[in-house]
Scaffold this motif. Structure first.
Motif, PDB file in Angstrom:
ATOM      1  N   ARG A   9      12.952 -12.572  -8.780  1.00 44.81           N
ATOM      2  CA  ARG A   9      13.126 -11.424  -9.690  1.00 44.81           C
ATOM      3  C   ARG A   9      14.486 -11.446 -10.378  1.00 44.81           C
ATOM      4  NH1 ARG A   9      10.454  -7.741  -5.290  1.00 44.81           N
ATOM      5  NH2 ARG A   9       8.305  -7.827  -6.002  1.00 44.81           N
ATOM      6  N   ASN A  68       1.010 -11.154 -10.979  1.00 51.26           N
ATOM      7  CA  ASN A  68       1.429  -9.762 -11.160  1.00 51.26           C
ATOM      8  C   ASN A  68       2.738  -9.642 -11.914  1.00 51.26           C
ATOM      9  OD1 ASN A  68      -0.711  -8.773  -9.805  1.00 51.26           O
ATOM     10  ND2 ASN A  68       0.315  -8.753  -7.812  1.00 51.26           N
ATOM     11  N   GLU A  69       3.684 -10.526 -11.627  1.00 52.85           N
ATOM     12  CA  GLU A  69       5.043 -10.290 -12.128  1.00 52.85           C
ATOM     13  C   GLU A  69       5.479 -11.230 -13.246  1.00 52.85           C
ATOM     14  OE1 GLU A  69       8.010  -8.991  -9.645  1.00 52.85           O
ATOM     15  OE2 GLU A  69       6.670  -8.285  -8.076  1.00 52.85           O
ATOM     16  N   GLU A 124       1.431 -12.008 -16.509  1.00 49.58           N
ATOM     17  CA  GLU A 124       0.542 -10.947 -16.969  1.00 49.58           C
ATOM     18  C   GLU A 124       0.238 -11.089 -18.462  1.00 49.58           C
ATOM     19  OE1 GLU A 124       0.398  -6.219 -15.884  1.00 49.58           O
ATOM     20  OE2 GLU A 124       2.279  -7.325 -15.897  1.00 49.58           O
TER      21      GLU A 124
END
Ligand code: AP5
Length: 219
Positions: free
Chosen positions: A69, A98-99, A102
């Protein structure tokens, strides 16, 4: 980037990272830093790593998620040594979907497995030395530093990894065969595995990797 201990994941990962200006993320390096700093995770991982076994899956997920992240991963990243079990591979696919992907659903990660002969792996691991300051990897048999035991870049005294002892190396290779080979099969079934011959000299392996990345990176 998949491959047995000593296949050259770190060596090649650093070159690819430098070329593309993206980070090389080695779960082994991050865990060794936790051990050095004696964090909660480090205290648990220390003995497991010293025996050459894998750290339990559930201890890795927060650590990897936190790293991926960070802002320097936005343009891409190289994962070295993760995923290493089918459960980790499933977790990673879900996390990336998901991160990261997408909005670019067609942009799938490239999965490379570096294959190397067993006896060559033993030679590489028993001869490996690493610079504790810049992280450069050497081999006393195959890529020695210019001056014995000193880093070419910054002159630091090179170190031998705690798990590069022959009895531990055998355990690590066994863990790879039993727990990580199925990860390659997982990606093979999805048509995403690119096997690369890692028995060749470092520059030749790099050349193949850059070609494969260029071929498969369109998304
Ligand atoms: P980790 O640090 O990931 O170690 P590893 O997978 O055993 O891989 P290595 O770092 O030993 O090898 P490499 O493929 O990077 O080879 P290198 O480029 O250095 O993991 C350590 C431990 O952490 C694990 O045992 C586990 O306990 C834990 N862990 C980590 N990730 C985990 C996860 N996801 N889940 C659970 N536990 C986890 O090269 C090796 C040597 O060969 C060097 O000396 C190099 O100079 C030489 N060399 C490289 N390429 C060539 C070539 N083409 N020709 C000649 N020599 C070469």
């Amino acid at each position: 980037m998949l491959g047995p201990p000593g296949a050259g994941k770190g060596t090649q990962g650093k070159r690819i990272a430098q070329h593309y200006g993206i980070p090389q993320i080695s779960t082994g390096d991050i865990l060794r830093e936790h051990v050095k700093q004696a964090t909660g995770l480090g205290l648990i991982a220390k003995d497991i790593m010293a025996r050459g076994e894998l750290v339990p899956d559930e201890l890795l997920y927060d650590m990897v998620a936190e790293r991926l992240r960070r802002a320097d991963c936005e343009r891409g990243f190289i994962l070295d040594g993760f995923p290493r079990t089918p459960a980790q591979a499933g977790w990673l696919d879900a996390f990336l979907e998901n991160e990261f992907f997408e909005k670019a659903a067609k942009c799938l990660p490239i999965v490379i497995r570096i294959d190397v002969d067993y006896n060559e792996l033993l030679l590489r691991l028993t001869g490996r030395r690493t610079c504790p300051v810049c992280g450069r990897i050497y081999n006393v048999h195959l890529q020695p530093p210019r001056v014995d035991e000193l880093c070419d870049v910054d002159g630091s005294k090179l170190v031998t990894r705690n798990d590069d002892r022959e009895e531990v190396i055998r355990e690590r290779l066994l863990a790879y065969e039993q727990q990580t080979r199925p990860v390659a099969e997982y990606y093979e079934r999805k048509g995403r595995l690119i096997p690369v011959d890692g028995d060749l000299p470092v520059d030749e392996v790099s050349g193949t990797l850059f070609r494969e990345i260029a071929t498969h990176s369109g998304c």
